[in-house]
Design an enzyme around this catalytic site. Structure first.
Site, PDB file in Angstrom:
ATOM      1  N   GLY A 129     -35.755  -5.868  -1.060  1.00  0.00           N
ATOM      2  CA  GLY A 129     -36.948  -5.335  -1.686  1.00  0.00           C
ATOM      3  C   GLY A 129     -36.896  -5.218  -3.191  1.00  0.00           C
ATOM      4  O   GLY A 129     -37.771  -4.600  -3.794  1.00  0.00           O
ATOM      5  N   LYS A 141     -35.950  -6.778  -9.627  1.00  0.00           N
ATOM      6  CA  LYS A 141     -37.370  -6.409  -9.737  1.00  0.00           C
ATOM      7  C   LYS A 141     -37.590  -5.133  -8.954  1.00  0.00           C
ATOM      8  O   LYS A 141     -37.190  -5.027  -7.783  1.00  0.00           O
ATOM      9  CB  LYS A 141     -38.228  -7.532  -9.177  1.00  0.00           C
ATOM     10  CG  LYS A 141     -39.721  -7.229  -9.069  1.00  0.00           C
ATOM     11  CD  LYS A 141     -40.281  -7.608  -7.700  1.00  0.00           C
ATOM     12  CE  LYS A 141     -39.676  -6.780  -6.600  1.00  0.00           C
ATOM     13  NZ  LYS A 141     -40.281  -6.996  -5.269  1.00  0.00           N
ATOM     14  N   ASP A 172     -43.359 -12.945  -5.358  1.00  0.00           N
ATOM     15  CA  ASP A 172     -42.739 -12.271  -6.499  1.00  0.00           C
ATOM     16  C   ASP A 172     -42.270 -13.231  -7.593  1.00  0.00           C
ATOM     17  O   ASP A 172     -41.887 -12.784  -8.674  1.00  0.00           O
ATOM     18  CB  ASP A 172     -41.537 -11.437  -6.043  1.00  0.00           C
ATOM     19  CG  ASP A 172     -41.942 -10.174  -5.310  1.00  0.00           C
ATOM     20  OD1 ASP A 172     -43.056  -9.685  -5.555  1.00  0.00           O
ATOM     21  OD2 ASP A 172     -41.140  -9.680  -4.490  1.00  0.00           O
TER      22      ASP A 172
END
Length: 274
Positions: free
Chosen positions: A92, A7, A127
C-alpha cells in the site's frame, strides 16, 4: 541509480466506479525519503536482478513492473536492470509503481528519450502517474488527474507494515460502497496541528474493508496511536499504516518503541519529500 520513494496516501476517498470496473479515487499523495533503487547498464538482453532486504518477495514473479516499464518506454531495447528492494511488497505504499516510475525516469535519461505521458503509463498501474513525478499532489480519476496542492507543513512519518500482504482486488471487493464523498480541498495550513485537524476529517475508504480482510491492521493502528502520533491511518489498500509526528526525533523514538514491542513488523521513520 534512480531513487523510487515510498508513496503514502494521506487520504484515499473512493468516489465512484466506471462502467469498465475501474474505481474513481480522490487522494492526497506524498512521498517519503525511504524507498527502492533502480539501476541500469548496457546489455545484449533485457534482464532484471532483484537485490535488497525485501527482494525475496519478488522471487516468484515471472514479470516485474520494472521490466514492463522498460518495454513500454522502448520496446525491444535490451538493458540490464537491477532493483534494490527495500520496501515490502503488496504493502500500500506504491513500491511496485514507484519502481516502475523510477525505471521510466532512469531509462529516459539512459536512452535520451522523453518521458511518456501519464495516460500512457496508466496501463502499468493507477499509482504510476503520480509516482512518475514523485511530488505531493492530489490524485483523482483512476490516477491520471494530478493537481498541485499548497505546501504542507513540515512533518515526519512512522511507517509500519505487519508483514501481512493484502491484494488490492480483494480490498476493493470487500468495499461496500464505491460512491463516497470527495476529499475536501487541501487547505494552506500554517501549522501541523491545523493540517492534522483537516486530515482527521478526511478518510481512507479502503481502511475498513482492509481490516475486515486483514484484522491485524487494526492492531497496527492502535500501536501507532499509543506512541503519541498526531494522527494514524492506513495508506493505500494496506497493510502499511502511518503515524504523523512533528519531527524526525519523535518519529524515530516511536519507531524504536514499536520495533521492540513487535520485532517481526517492518517499522521505519521517514520524512516527507518536498
Amino acid at each position: 541509480m534512480e531513487f523510487a520513494p515510498a508513496k503514502i496516501n494521506l487520504t484515499l476517498h473512493v468516489t465512484g466506479r466506471r462502467a469498465d470496473g475501474y474505481h474513481l479515487l480522490d487522494s492526497l499523495v506524498v512521498f517519503a525519503d525511504i524507498g527502492d533503487y533502480v539501476g541500469a547498464t548496457n546489455s545484449d538482453i533485457l534482464s532484471l536482478a532483484v537485490e535488497g532486504p525485501e527482494g525475496a518477495g519478488l522471487a516468484k514473479e515471472k514479470d516485474n513492473l520494472v521490466l514492463r516499464a522498460a518495454r513500454l518506454l522502448n520496446p525491444g531495447q535490451p538493458v540490464a536492470l537491477t532493483l534494490q528492494k527495500n520496501l515490502p511488497t503488496a504493502s500500500g505504499i506504491g513500491g511496485g509503481s514507484a519502481d516502475a516510475a523510477a525505471t521510466l525516469r532512469l531509462l529516459a535519461r539512459h536512452w535520451a528519450l522523453p518521458l511518456p505521458k501519464s495516460s500512457d503509463v496508466l496501463q502499468l498501474g493507477a499509482d504510476v502517474p503520480v509516482c512518475l513525478s514523485s511530488t505531493t499532489a492530489r490524485m483523482q480519476g483512476i490516477g491520471e488527474v494530478l493537481t498541485a496542492v499548497p505546501k504542507l507543513p513540515d512533518m515526519a512519518l512512522l511507517l509500519i507494515n505487519p508483514r501481512q500482504s493484502v491484494a488490492t482486488p480483494d480490498i476493493f471487493k470487500a468495499l461496500e460502497n464505491s460512491h463516497n464523498t470527495a476529499m475536501d480541498d487541501v487547505p494552506d495550513c500554517s501549522s501541523l496541528d491545523e493540517f492534522c485537524r483537516w486530515l482527521a476529517h478526511q478518510r481512507n475508504d479502503l481502511q475498513a474493508p482492509a481490516i475486515a480482510v486483514q484484522p491485524v491492521i487494526s492492531r497496527v493502528l492502535e500501536a501507532i496511536s499509543q506512541t503519541g502520533a498526531l494522527l494514524s491511518r492506513m495508506s493505500g489498500s494496506g497493510a502499511t499504516c502511518f503515524g504523523v509526528f512533528p519531527d524526525s526525533a519523535a518519529a524515530s523514538k516511536a519507531a524504536e518503541k514499536i520495533s521492540e514491542a513487535y520485532p517481526t513488523w517492518w517499522v521505519k521513520s521517514a520524512r516527507i519529500l518536498e
